[in-house]
Motif scaffolding. Structure first.
Motif, PDB file in Angstrom:
ATOM      1  N   MET A   1      26.245  25.641 -58.133  1.00 41.04           N
ATOM      2  CA  MET A   1      25.335  24.574 -57.775  1.00 41.04           C
ATOM      3  C   MET A   1      23.903  25.108 -57.788  1.00 41.04           C
ATOM      4  O   MET A   1      23.625  26.165 -57.213  1.00 41.04           O
ATOM      5  CB  MET A   1      25.686  24.048 -56.382  1.00 41.04           C
ATOM      6  N   LYS A   2      23.011  24.403 -58.450  1.00 37.76           N
ATOM      7  CA  LYS A   2      21.607  24.771 -58.462  1.00 37.76           C
ATOM      8  C   LYS A   2      21.012  24.528 -57.086  1.00 37.76           C
ATOM      9  O   LYS A   2      21.144  23.432 -56.540  1.00 37.76           O
ATOM     10  CB  LYS A   2      20.842  23.932 -59.479  1.00 37.76           C
ATOM     11  N   LYS A   3      20.347  25.542 -56.547  1.00 36.16           N
ATOM     12  CA  LYS A   3      19.711  25.360 -55.242  1.00 36.16           C
ATOM     13  C   LYS A   3      18.405  26.130 -55.158  1.00 36.16           C
ATOM     14  O   LYS A   3      18.187  27.089 -55.892  1.00 36.16           O
ATOM     15  CB  LYS A   3      20.665  25.742 -54.128  1.00 36.16           C
ATOM     16  N   ALA A   4      17.554  25.669 -54.236  1.00 35.40           N
ATOM     17  CA  ALA A   4      16.267  26.307 -53.985  1.00 35.40           C
ATOM     18  C   ALA A   4      16.018  26.326 -52.487  1.00 35.40           C
ATOM     19  O   ALA A   4      16.492  25.446 -51.749  1.00 35.40           O
ATOM     20  CB  ALA A   4      15.148  25.559 -54.696  1.00 35.40           C
ATOM     21  N   ILE A   5      15.281  27.328 -52.054  1.00 35.25           N
ATOM     22  CA  ILE A   5      14.881  27.441 -50.650  1.00 35.25           C
ATOM     23  C   ILE A   5      13.395  27.775 -50.640  1.00 35.25           C
ATOM     24  O   ILE A   5      12.947  28.696 -51.340  1.00 35.25           O
ATOM     25  CB  ILE A   5      15.680  28.537 -49.919  1.00 35.25           C
ATOM     26  N   ILE A   6      12.646  27.026 -49.858  1.00 34.52           N
ATOM     27  CA  ILE A   6      11.201  27.233 -49.730  1.00 34.52           C
ATOM     28  C   ILE A   6      10.926  27.798 -48.341  1.00 34.52           C
ATOM     29  O   ILE A   6      11.392  27.256 -47.341  1.00 34.52           O
ATOM     30  CB  ILE A   6      10.439  25.907 -49.916  1.00 34.52           C
ATOM     31  N   CYS A   7      10.167  28.887 -48.281  1.00 38.27           N
ATOM     32  CA  CYS A   7       9.856  29.539 -47.005  1.00 38.27           C
ATOM     33  C   CYS A   7       8.361  29.431 -46.720  1.00 38.27           C
ATOM     34  O   CYS A   7       7.534  29.957 -47.476  1.00 38.27           O
ATOM     35  CB  CYS A   7      10.277  31.001 -47.036  1.00 38.27           C
ATOM     36  N   HIS A   8       8.028  28.770 -45.637  1.00 38.89           N
ATOM     37  CA  HIS A   8       6.628  28.571 -45.258  1.00 38.89           C
ATOM     38  C   HIS A   8       6.035  29.831 -44.644  1.00 38.89           C
ATOM     39  O   HIS A   8       6.740  30.783 -44.316  1.00 38.89           O
ATOM     40  CB  HIS A   8       6.506  27.385 -44.285  1.00 38.89           C
ATOM     41  N   GLY A   9       4.746  29.787 -44.441  1.00 42.69           N
ATOM     42  CA  GLY A   9       4.029  30.903 -43.830  1.00 42.69           C
ATOM     43  C   GLY A   9       3.957  30.778 -42.315  1.00 42.69           C
ATOM     44  O   GLY A   9       4.776  30.113 -41.684  1.00 42.69           O
ATOM     45  N   VAL A  10       2.956  31.409 -41.762  1.00 44.21           N
ATOM     46  CA  VAL A  10       2.765  31.447 -40.313  1.00 44.21           C
ATOM     47  C   VAL A  10       1.421  30.789 -40.000  1.00 44.21           C
ATOM     48  O   VAL A  10       0.488  30.858 -40.789  1.00 44.21           O
ATOM     49  CB  VAL A  10       2.818  32.915 -39.806  1.00 44.21           C
ATOM     50  N   SER A  11       1.349  30.111 -38.868  1.00 39.12           N
ATOM     51  CA  SER A  11       0.068  29.503 -38.493  1.00 39.12           C
ATOM     52  C   SER A  11      -0.653  30.400 -37.496  1.00 39.12           C
ATOM     53  O   SER A  11      -0.083  31.349 -36.964  1.00 39.12           O
ATOM     54  CB  SER A  11       0.268  28.095 -37.933  1.00 39.12           C
ATOM     55  N   SER A  12      -1.897  30.065 -37.235  1.00 44.52           N
ATOM     56  CA  SER A  12      -2.759  30.952 -36.458  1.00 44.52           C
ATOM     57  C   SER A  12      -2.488  30.968 -34.957  1.00 44.52           C
ATOM     58  O   SER A  12      -3.009  31.812 -34.260  1.00 44.52           O
ATOM     59  CB  SER A  12      -4.230  30.607 -36.709  1.00 44.52           C
ATOM     60  N   GLY A  13      -1.698  30.055 -34.452  1.00 42.42           N
ATOM     61  CA  GLY A  13      -1.409  30.111 -33.024  1.00 42.42           C
ATOM     62  C   GLY A  13      -0.644  28.906 -32.515  1.00 42.42           C
ATOM     63  O   GLY A  13      -0.526  27.881 -33.190  1.00 42.42           O
ATOM     64  N   PHE A  14      -0.115  29.042 -31.325  1.00 43.17           N
ATOM     65  CA  PHE A  14       0.689  27.998 -30.714  1.00 43.17           C
ATOM     66  C   PHE A  14      -0.115  26.713 -30.501  1.00 43.17           C
ATOM     67  O   PHE A  14       0.393  25.619 -30.716  1.00 43.17           O
ATOM     68  CB  PHE A  14       1.245  28.496 -29.372  1.00 43.17           C
ATOM     69  N   ASP A  15      -1.372  26.844 -30.101  1.00 44.89           N
ATOM     70  CA  ASP A  15      -2.203  25.658 -29.892  1.00 44.89           C
ATOM     71  C   ASP A  15      -2.357  24.849 -31.173  1.00 44.89           C
ATOM     72  O   ASP A  15      -2.329  23.621 -31.147  1.00 44.89           O
ATOM     73  CB  ASP A  15      -3.583  26.044 -29.360  1.00 44.89           C
ATOM     74  N   LYS A  16      -2.505  25.534 -32.298  1.00 43.89           N
ATOM     75  CA  LYS A  16      -2.604  24.837 -33.584  1.00 43.89           C
ATOM     76  C   LYS A  16      -1.309  24.089 -33.872  1.00 43.89           C
ATOM     77  O   LYS A  16      -1.322  22.965 -34.360  1.00 43.89           O
ATOM     78  CB  LYS A  16      -2.908  25.826 -34.707  1.00 43.89           C
TER      79      LYS A  16
ATOM     80  N   CYS B   1      17.538  21.422 -52.533  1.00 44.23           N
ATOM     81  CA  CYS B   1      16.433  22.231 -52.015  1.00 44.23           C
ATOM     82  C   CYS B   1      16.332  22.121 -50.501  1.00 44.23           C
ATOM     83  O   CYS B   1      16.299  21.028 -49.955  1.00 44.23           O
ATOM     84  CB  CYS B   1      15.124  21.786 -52.663  1.00 44.23           C
ATOM     85  N   GLN B   2      16.288  23.274 -49.868  1.00 42.32           N
ATOM     86  CA  GLN B   2      16.085  23.340 -48.423  1.00 42.32           C
ATOM     87  C   GLN B   2      14.701  23.889 -48.145  1.00 42.32           C
ATOM     88  O   GLN B   2      14.184  24.740 -48.884  1.00 42.32           O
ATOM     89  CB  GLN B   2      17.147  24.229 -47.777  1.00 42.32           C
ATOM     90  N   ASN B   3      14.120  23.426 -47.058  1.00 43.30           N
ATOM     91  CA  ASN B   3      12.785  23.824 -46.655  1.00 43.30           C
ATOM     92  C   ASN B   3      12.842  24.059 -45.140  1.00 43.30           C
ATOM     93  O   ASN B   3      12.331  23.271 -44.370  1.00 43.30           O
ATOM     94  CB  ASN B   3      11.810  22.701 -47.038  1.00 43.30           C
ATOM     95  N   PRO B   4      13.513  25.132 -44.701  1.00 42.11           N
ATOM     96  CA  PRO B   4      13.759  25.321 -43.279  1.00 42.11           C
ATOM     97  C   PRO B   4      12.503  25.654 -42.479  1.00 42.11           C
ATOM     98  O   PRO B   4      11.561  26.246 -43.001  1.00 42.11           O
ATOM     99  CB  PRO B   4      14.741  26.495 -43.245  1.00 42.11           C
TER     100      PRO B   4
END
Length: 191
Positions: free
Chosen positions: A1-16, A44-47
């Motif tokens: 099965m064709k699949k993709a996973i996208i991994c996001h970055g990190v943000s600058s802080g909890f308040d943001k 495609c998953q984007n966890p």
């Protein structure tokens, strides 16, 4: 099965994160790319990584979440910023894993140690290109200093041939909007 996973970055802080109207995994072009994959017949998953802000992001928590996803030779991985760094370290530590495509967008491996020891033990596996069908690295010549430094270290350790240089800041919504057609051209070549 064709699949993709996208991994996001990190943000600058909890308040943001508290002020944000969408979770980190849906910001910028990430949801747009997920839709492109799905429309092309790729599951495609984007966890959402837990505690995805500086300084709370935790390697063990991220591995615990990510290791539940199935990776195989028909998996495409796309990481942005810290998400790209995460994928490099995760794959380097697991030489048994083989994937079809790895796309590193503005890869960041935290040269200033803002995340403490998150990347402290990073040893890029020089044999990684042998276990990945194709590796692409996309960076911006006008990105943040830490990303430029990270990109240089990655290219020094892994002599990659598929490198794209653009001028789009950190590839976030403020710099370029919610679509990233150059990235999709790279990704769809492995669909």
């Amino acid at each position: 099965m064709k699949k993709a996973i996208i991994c996001h970055g990190v943000s600058s802080g909890f308040d943001k994160e508290l002020r944000a109207d969408t979770p980190n995994c849906s910001r910028n072009w990430l949801g747009w790319l997920q839709q492109k994959y799905i429309q092309s017949g790729v599951v495609c998953q984007n966890p959402l990584f837990p505690n995805a802000w500086v300084p709370a992001r935790n390697w063990a928590d991220d591995v615990n979440m990510f290791s539940r996803l199935e990776l195989d030779e028909d998996t495409r991985l796309v990481g942005h910023s810290c998400g790209a760094g995460f994928l490099l370290k995760y794959l380097s530590e697991r030489p048994e894993i083989r994937v079809r495509h790895l796309v590193l967008v503005a890869p960041w491996i935290d040269p200033q140690r803002k995340l403490g020891d998150y990347f402290a033990n990073l040893r890029l596996d020089k044999n990684l290109p042998e276990r990945v069908g194709r590796i692409d690295l996309i960076y911006s010549e006008n990105d943040r200093e830490g990303v430029i430094e990270s990109t240089e270290k990655i290219l020094e350790a892994l002599p990659l041939t598929n490198v794209m240089r653009l001028s789009k800041g950190h590839f976030n919504e403020e710099d370029m909007g919610r679509e990233f057609p150059e990235l999709w051209e790279v990704c769809k070549s492995e669909v």
